[in-house]
Scaffold this active site. Structure first.
Site, PDB file in Angstrom:
ATOM      1  N   THR A 235       4.602  -3.316   4.052  1.00 27.19           N
ATOM      2  CA  THR A 235       5.087  -2.181   4.355  1.00 27.19           C
ATOM      3  C   THR A 235       6.172  -2.157   5.156  1.00 27.19           C
ATOM      4  O   THR A 235       6.640  -3.361   5.623  1.00 27.19           O
ATOM      5  CB  THR A 235       3.790  -1.544   5.135  1.00 27.19           C
ATOM      6  OG1 THR A 235       4.402  -0.057   5.642  1.00 27.19           O
ATOM      7  CG2 THR A 235       3.521  -2.298   6.248  1.00 27.19           C
ATOM      8  N   CYS A 236       6.969  -1.177   5.626  1.00 24.98           N
ATOM      9  CA  CYS A 236       8.044  -1.198   6.317  1.00 24.98           C
ATOM     10  C   CYS A 236       8.476   0.291   6.783  1.00 24.98           C
ATOM     11  O   CYS A 236       7.587   1.000   7.096  1.00 24.98           O
ATOM     12  CB  CYS A 236       9.209  -1.798   5.638  1.00 24.98           C
ATOM     13  SG  CYS A 236       9.760  -0.881   4.186  1.00 24.98           S
ATOM     14  N   GLY A 237       9.735   0.864   6.840  1.00 22.69           N
ATOM     15  CA  GLY A 237       9.881   2.018   7.235  1.00 22.69           C
ATOM     16  C   GLY A 237       9.939   2.804   5.952  1.00 22.69           C
ATOM     17  O   GLY A 237       9.323   4.157   6.209  1.00 22.69           O
TER      18      GLY A 237
END
Length: 270
Positions: A235-237
């Site tokens: 996951t990330c932004g």
């Protein structure tokens, strides 16, 4: 072999379809298409990450429908049999997101590659660039989604209780710890409970944008508690840099990429 080097691509320029998937964070104030128009690798076409995502979603960079993906890729003249090389000229190594999209939509993973180091390494190695534009005859690309390569919020929340897989966040440590505000308005700061943090840039050599070698990546993953015997979900932004960690994981263990597509742009609204 999900990565290819500049020498390999130079030898195979006419044997593959090439996409420039450069994308920049808004605060970079760079125009990826204008940069492509001025200089790009011969035979490449520009892949617009924003326009190739789901435009009807309020969340950035969500996967499009399979029908839209079929239309987009067909318009590039790409067939299901083609070998594809994706590169970028971006600090966020956006080519990995395009690579993930092809894998998710069922392109043979042994036929889709990222150019290690992208345009930066291509220029360092004094390879030819051009401003000539290339177009291909429209193809009839067909999609077969591999739906277990993408997770939703419900599955992420269930995993907090069940601990079936490790969630790994590619954002910087300050955003992960909630000590730095999110760049997108309306999002709370912080991270998913029990997730690990591995800032994507830890996997990349700063000077030439290539991935660190396998042994280095193994040590980096081990240091933050990412276990090779567990399944990882990245996951990330907004789902872009998560794919860099997915590529690093592919280099280490040959695992197929699994992404929480909504990432913090979705989870941070909770």
């Amino acid at each position: 072999m999900s990565l290819v080097n500049t020498n390999w691509l130079e030898k195979n320029l006419n044997e593959v379809k090439i996409l420039d998937a450069s994308w920049h964070m808004p605060n970079a104030k760079r125009n990826a298409y204008k940069e492509f128009y001025i200089a790009h690798i011969e035979n490449s076409q520009f892949f617009d990450l924003d326009k190739s995502s789901e435009l009807d979603s309020l969340l950035p960079h969500m996967l499009p429908t399979k029908e839209k993906w079929q239309e987009i890729i067909s318009n590039y003249g790409i067939t299901n049999q083609d070998k594809i090389v994706i590169y970028d000229n971006s600090d966020v190594i956006s080519s990995c997101r395009c690579w993930y999209m092809f894998v998710y939509f069922g392109h043979d993973i042994s036929k889709v590659f990222v150019l290690n180091g992208g345009l930066k390494k291509w220029k360092i190695d004094n390879k030819k660039i051009t401003n000539e534009l290339t177009t291909y005859t429209r193809a009839n690309y067909l999609v077969k989604e591999i739906k277990n390569l993408v997770l939703n919020t419900l599955q992420i929340d269930e995993n907090i209780k069940l601990n079936d897989f490790q969630v790994v966040d590619a954002r910087g440590i300050k955003r992960f710890e909630g000590t730095e505000p999110e760049p997108r308005p309306g999002l709370r700061s912080g991270s998913i409970k029990n997730s690990k943090n591995l800032p994507f840039f830890e996997c990349i050599n700063k000077l030439d944008h290539t991935f660190k070698d396998k042994d280095e990546l193994i040590k980096i993953f081990e240091y933050v508690g990412i276990r090779p015997d567990r399944q990882q979900v990245f996951t990330c932004g907004s789902g872009v840099t998560a794919c860099i960690l997915a590529m690093a994981n592919k280099i280490i263990s040959d695992k197929n990429p699994v992404i929480y597509d909504g990432s913090w742009s979705e989870y941070g609204l909770k």
